[in-house]
Design a protein around this motif. Structure first.
Motif, PDB file in Angstrom:
ATOM      1  N   THR A  12       0.794  -1.241   0.000  1.00  0.00           N
ATOM      2  CA  THR A  12       0.000   0.000   0.000  1.00  0.00           C
ATOM      3  C   THR A  12       0.829   1.297   0.000  1.00  0.00           C
ATOM      4  O   THR A  12       0.263   2.378  -0.036  1.00  0.00           O
ATOM      5  N   GLN A  13       2.134   1.223   0.033  1.00  0.00           N
ATOM      6  CA  GLN A  13       2.921   2.453  -0.018  1.00  0.00           C
ATOM      7  C   GLN A  13       2.925   3.029  -1.427  1.00  0.00           C
ATOM      8  O   GLN A  13       3.037   2.288  -2.409  1.00  0.00           O
ATOM      9  N   HIS A  14       2.829   4.347  -1.515  1.00  0.00           N
ATOM     10  CA  HIS A  14       2.952   5.030  -2.805  1.00  0.00           C
ATOM     11  C   HIS A  14       4.173   5.934  -2.742  1.00  0.00           C
ATOM     12  O   HIS A  14       4.266   6.815  -1.900  1.00  0.00           O
ATOM     13  N   GLN A  15       5.121   5.700  -3.636  1.00  0.00           N
ATOM     14  CA  GLN A  15       6.346   6.502  -3.659  1.00  0.00           C
ATOM     15  C   GLN A  15       6.531   7.054  -5.059  1.00  0.00           C
ATOM     16  O   GLN A  15       6.655   6.311  -6.028  1.00  0.00           O
ATOM     17  N   GLU A  16       6.534   8.368  -5.125  1.00  0.00           N
ATOM     18  CA  GLU A  16       6.567   9.021  -6.433  1.00  0.00           C
ATOM     19  C   GLU A  16       7.733  10.001  -6.481  1.00  0.00           C
ATOM     20  O   GLU A  16       7.875  10.856  -5.612  1.00  0.00           O
ATOM     21  N   HIS A  17       8.562   9.858  -7.489  1.00  0.00           N
ATOM     22  CA  HIS A  17       9.710  10.757  -7.661  1.00  0.00           C
ATOM     23  C   HIS A  17       9.659  11.349  -9.055  1.00  0.00           C
ATOM     24  O   HIS A  17       9.663  10.619 -10.045  1.00  0.00           O
ATOM     25  N   ARG A  18       9.597  12.663  -9.096  1.00  0.00           N
ATOM     26  CA  ARG A  18       9.507  13.357 -10.383  1.00  0.00           C
ATOM     27  C   ARG A  18      10.718  14.256 -10.525  1.00  0.00           C
ATOM     28  O   ARG A  18      11.019  15.042  -9.630  1.00  0.00           O
ATOM     29  N   LEU A  19      11.390  14.138 -11.642  1.00  0.00           N
ATOM     30  CA  LEU A  19      12.603  14.928 -11.845  1.00  0.00           C
ATOM     31  C   LEU A  19      12.462  15.820 -13.058  1.00  0.00           C
ATOM     32  O   LEU A  19      11.821  15.443 -14.059  1.00  0.00           O
TER      33      LEU A  19
ATOM     34  N   VAL B  78       6.273   5.488  -8.739  1.00  0.00           N
ATOM     35  CA  VAL B  78       6.197   6.276  -9.960  1.00  0.00           C
ATOM     36  C   VAL B  78       7.513   7.021 -10.106  1.00  0.00           C
ATOM     37  O   VAL B  78       7.989   7.634  -9.158  1.00  0.00           O
ATOM     38  N   TRP B  79       8.095   6.932 -11.281  1.00  0.00           N
ATOM     39  CA  TRP B  79       9.303   7.697 -11.547  1.00  0.00           C
ATOM     40  C   TRP B  79       9.112   8.426 -12.873  1.00  0.00           C
ATOM     41  O   TRP B  79       8.813   7.799 -13.895  1.00  0.00           O
ATOM     42  N   ILE B  80       9.240   9.746 -12.811  1.00  0.00           N
ATOM     43  CA  ILE B  80       9.141  10.555 -14.015  1.00  0.00           C
ATOM     44  C   ILE B  80      10.466  11.294 -14.172  1.00  0.00           C
ATOM     45  O   ILE B  80      10.882  12.018 -13.260  1.00  0.00           O
ATOM     46  N   GLY B  81      11.126  11.103 -15.265  1.00  0.00           N
ATOM     47  CA  GLY B  81      12.413  11.775 -15.464  1.00  0.00           C
ATOM     48  C   GLY B  81      12.349  12.670 -16.695  1.00  0.00           C
ATOM     49  O   GLY B  81      12.459  12.201 -17.819  1.00  0.00           O
ATOM     50  N   ASP B  82      12.158  13.958 -16.465  1.00  0.00           N
ATOM     51  CA  ASP B  82      12.132  14.905 -17.578  1.00  0.00           C
ATOM     52  C   ASP B  82      13.472  15.612 -17.689  1.00  0.00           C
ATOM     53  O   ASP B  82      13.950  16.195 -16.717  1.00  0.00           O
ATOM     54  N   VAL B  83      14.055  15.547 -18.858  1.00  0.00           N
ATOM     55  CA  VAL B  83      15.285  16.294 -19.113  1.00  0.00           C
ATOM     56  C   VAL B  83      15.043  17.133 -20.354  1.00  0.00           C
ATOM     57  O   VAL B  83      14.561  16.633 -21.378  1.00  0.00           O
ATOM     58  N   ARG B  84      15.349  18.413 -20.239  1.00  0.00           N
ATOM     59  CA  ARG B  84      15.149  19.282 -21.381  1.00  0.00           C
ATOM     60  C   ARG B  84      16.464  19.948 -21.742  1.00  0.00           C
ATOM     61  O   ARG B  84      17.156  20.472 -20.872  1.00  0.00           O
TER      62      ARG B  84
ATOM     63  N   ARG C 272       3.021  -2.375  -8.498  1.00  0.00           N
ATOM     64  CA  ARG C 272       3.084  -1.752  -9.814  1.00  0.00           C
ATOM     65  C   ARG C 272       4.083  -0.600  -9.837  1.00  0.00           C
ATOM     66  O   ARG C 272       4.068   0.278  -8.982  1.00  0.00           O
ATOM     67  N   ALA C 273       4.948  -0.607 -10.851  1.00  0.00           N
ATOM     68  CA  ALA C 273       5.929   0.466 -11.015  1.00  0.00           C
ATOM     69  C   ALA C 273       5.677   1.169 -12.338  1.00  0.00           C
ATOM     70  O   ALA C 273       5.541   0.517 -13.370  1.00  0.00           O
ATOM     71  N   ASP C 274       5.588   2.487 -12.304  1.00  0.00           N
ATOM     72  CA  ASP C 274       5.524   3.267 -13.531  1.00  0.00           C
ATOM     73  C   ASP C 274       6.842   3.994 -13.720  1.00  0.00           C
ATOM     74  O   ASP C 274       7.418   4.516 -12.768  1.00  0.00           O
ATOM     75  N   SER C 275       7.302   4.030 -14.931  1.00  0.00           N
ATOM     76  CA  SER C 275       8.580   4.671 -15.213  1.00  0.00           C
ATOM     77  C   SER C 275       8.464   5.424 -16.528  1.00  0.00           C
ATOM     78  O   SER C 275       8.175   4.826 -17.562  1.00  0.00           O
ATOM     79  N   VAL C 276       8.625   6.736 -16.474  1.00  0.00           N
ATOM     80  CA  VAL C 276       8.450   7.551 -17.670  1.00  0.00           C
ATOM     81  C   VAL C 276       9.637   8.490 -17.873  1.00  0.00           C
ATOM     82  O   VAL C 276       9.683   9.566 -17.289  1.00  0.00           O
TER      83      VAL C 276
END
Lengths: 257, 437
Positions: free
Chosen positions: B281-288, B315-321, B345-349
């Motif tokens: 039940t843990q939700h861990q979200e890292h957005r970069l 959830v991992w979101i890695g935005d590089v511009r 469930r792992a999301d990776s974007v």
């Protein structure tokens, strides 16, 4: 003195209607101090025999027995088989990212021996064996099989065999993909183990090439899931000259390379 | 029973020209859902960040919206790009934004050359910070009504890390916090934010890295169960400076961290490392979000996560511009997830937007897979029992990143916490986290 006895072993792969019989009644006895070569064409079931003895979950035993000194190997888990003294040098060793070779070897040795090996003698043993297999010491800090060349993987398998000192060692296509130098080094490692102790060796190979370096006491020709012919080292020579054609109708496969 | 390829997805992009081109011109690349373009204001600390002027030439990806006004973002529904992975019900209390004077309990260790002070709301220091990028961050900035400030003198060489132990008190009141870390030019410092206890916490952390400074910021989320933590981390990396961030998220019910990097001058390096381990039940979200807007900077991202148990979610979101002005950029990002049990469930974007061809290299990779049965068979075939084998693999998976923190005591504590989740590793007590290079 150890004896691995395989009696009327039947093995399938796949489940339900898709199940396909690969081994169709294998009988084989390997004793300490003996080296058996199992030779056969591709798809004859040689590797299935190796993996079935080691306990790979992909294979289902549908009949027969495998015992090591009377103990039922088939009733053991994969790790119990290894601790009982069986070792499988794999044709395609698996990468394990994040686990260093030194950590892996020490964990395995601890499991096999039942206690952690003394650090000082252990480090020395590992260094000596690595030097014998002409492996760079830096190898110990790399992750298990990660980015290893084909030759490095095979040396790493033999390194494990040297350190874990099994009673019965099964070498599955250890010669495949090796250049002449690597083949010589790996074969010397196997021969040293044979000379030092009374290990029983089951050498699985498609080609006769490795048998010029490791002299077998017995040669078994494996065709269509069972042993088709047995003999001494001279049988390997016959295979080198004639190939498997006599055993497989229409086959043009050669045993020499 | 074999390594199940249907459960494994891998993307690898290289600096190879063709690969880059396909990345650049692939359908959908550069398009970003979200609010309409509004230039950020008041980001004076990073003159390069928004100075490219005019729309980008490659198809104008939307500018990321930022504001200090929470209402400028509207109240998120969960359909927005930035919130679509977040369990909004559990986030709602924080997003409602009730004012509060509650605080975390601070335990500080400040070496020579470090000053801890505070500023009131409206202080010019706060106005100069990068702006909040979502409603929660804007609420934290506004509701905290000022900020705690850690200053490291120019040229300081700290003899030990700056440690801020931030402990939740178990109160139901929301804790709003803003921390500013200023590290002077040529200084070398490590700052550890060590979050423990039970809290509902929304905290902003801004770190201004002076020219040629070398700074490591470690943020540990070792929260007690039930904790909800939302945070925005902003790093402004000075000329020729090196900023390393290590994020370790283990505890809490819901942790959602947004880490942004911008460069105030050329030659900067940002290394963003993270590990997370989600249980039931843990939700861990890292957005970069790494914004390359000045020339000759580097960024390197490595995040690794493991999940076990029903409804463990990461959830991992890695935005590089890479903006048109950012020639000579070198960037790589990698996210790996290890799904240990069913029901997780792992999301990776990863998302790379490249607006100039004159770069040194750019790439990303993302892989999410099950624990590999072939690895298990291999280790077991050497006598290692299945449980130990599994722990060995997961331990190695994490040690790889944890050792980048560079603080032995903390590394040992974190590895011990990870191992406690997995159970003790028999026979391996004497082995430390470090692996000789």
């Amino acid at each position: 003195m150890s004896v691995l006895e395989i009696r009327d072993l039947h093995v399938t792969v796949g489940e339900g209607d898709d199940a396909k019989e690969i081994l169709r009644g294998v009988d084989l006895t390997v004793r300490s101090g003996e080296t058996h070569a199992i030779m056969g064409p591709n798809g004859s079931g040689k590797s299935t025999l190796a993996y079935s003895i080691a306990g790979h979950p992909k294979y289902t035993i549908t009949g027969g027995t495998v015992t090591l000194d009377g103990e039922d190997v088939l009733a053991m888990t994969v790790d119990e088989r290894a601790r009982a003294g069986l070792f499988l040098a794999m044709q395609y060793p698996v990468e394990v990212p994040g686990v260093s070779v030194s950590n892996f070897l020490r964990t395995a040795a601890t499991a096999i021996k039942g206690e952690a090996p003394k650090l000082r003698t252990w480090v020395k043993d590992v260094k000596t064996e690595m030097a014998g297999l002409e492996m760079d010491p830096a190898f110990a800090e790399r992750n298990v099989n990660e980015g290893f060349s084909g030759g490095e993987k095979k040396r790493h398998e033999i390194l494990q065999m040297r350190l874990l000192k099994p009673r019965i060692a099964i070498l599955d296509e250890t010669d495949s993909g090796l250049d002449v130098d690597a083949l010589r080094i790996v074969s010397e490692g196997v021969n040293k183990t044979r000379e030092e102790g009374d290990v029983g060796v089951l050498l699985i190979t498609h080609y006769t090439r490795i048998l010029r370096y490791i002299q077998p006491d017995f040669v078994h020709v494996f065709v269509n899931g069972r042993i088709a012919e047995e003999g001494g080292a001279e049988l390997a020579e016959k295979l080198e000259n004639d190939g498997y054609a006599a055993y497989v109708k229409g086959s043009t496969e050669v045993a020499s390379a | 029973m074999s390594a199940s390829p249907e459960n494994t997805s891998t993307t690898e992009l290289t600096t190879d020209t063709a690969a880059l081109a396909s990345e650049l011109f692939a359908p959908g690349v550069g398009a970003q859902a979200g609010p309409p373009t509004t230039p950020a204001e008041g980001t004076g600390v990073a003159p390069g960040a928004h100075s490219h002027g005019g729309p980008a030439p490659t198809g104008s990806p939307a500018e990321r919206f930022t504001s200090t006004d929470p209402d400028a973002f509207g109240v998120p529904t969960g359909r927005e790009e930035t919130w679509r992975f977040t369990p909004m019900k559990r986030m709602r209390t924080l997003l409602d934004g009730a004012p509060s004077d509650a605080h975390l309990t601070w335990t500080t260790d400040l070496p020579e050359g470090v000053e801890l002070t505070s500023v009131e709301a409206g202080d010019p220091l706060l106005k100069a910070l990068p702006e909040p990028a979502d409603r929660l961050a804007a609420l934290a900035r506004q509701r905290s009504g000022g900020a705690a400030v850690v200053r490291v003198k120019s040229e300081a060489q700290l003899d030990r890390p700056v440690t801020l132990g931030l402990a939740g008190t178990g109160s139901d009141d929301i804790v709003w916090g803003q921390l500013v870390i200023e590290v002077g030019a040529f200084a070398r410092a490590t700052i550890v934010l060590d979050h423990t206890g039970l809290a509902r916490y929304a905290g902003g952390v801004a770190i201004i890295v002076g020219d040629s400074a070398q700074v490591t910021l470690v943020s540990v989320q070792d929260w007690a169960p039930g904790t909800v933590h939302g945070g925005q981390y902003d790093a402004v990396v000075g000329r020729d400076a090196t900023f390393k961030q290590v994020v370790v998220t283990l505890g809490g019910d819901l942790v959602r961290l947004v880490s942004n990097v911008q460069y105030a001058g050329p030659g900067g390096t940002a290394e963003l490392f993270g590990v997370y381990f989600a249980d039931e039940t843990q939700h861990q979200e890292h957005r970069l979000w790494v914004d390359h807007a000045v020339p000759n900077c580097r960024s390197n991202v490595l995040y690794k996560g493991a999940l076990q148990g029903e409804e463990a979610r990461t959830v991992w979101i890695g935005d590089v511009r890479i903006r048109p002005a950012a020639t000579g950029t070198e960037t790589y990002e990698l996210n790996r997830n290890l799904v240990l049990t069913d029901g997780a469930r792992a999301d990776s974007v990863p998302n790379l937007e490249i607006e100039t061809g004159e770069i040194v290299g750019a790439g990303h990779a993302s892989a999410t897979g099950r624990f590999d049965d072939e690895q298990l068979f291999y280790l077991c075939s050497r006598g290692i029992d299945a449980e130990t084998a599994r722990r060995l693999v997961v331990r190695g998976f994490f040690a790889d990143v944890v050792q980048l923190i560079g603080i032995d005591g903390l590394q040992d504590r974190l590895m011990a916490a990870i191992e406690a989740r997995l159970g003790a590793l028999p026979g391996l007590e004497e082995q430390s986290v470090e692996q000789p290079a």
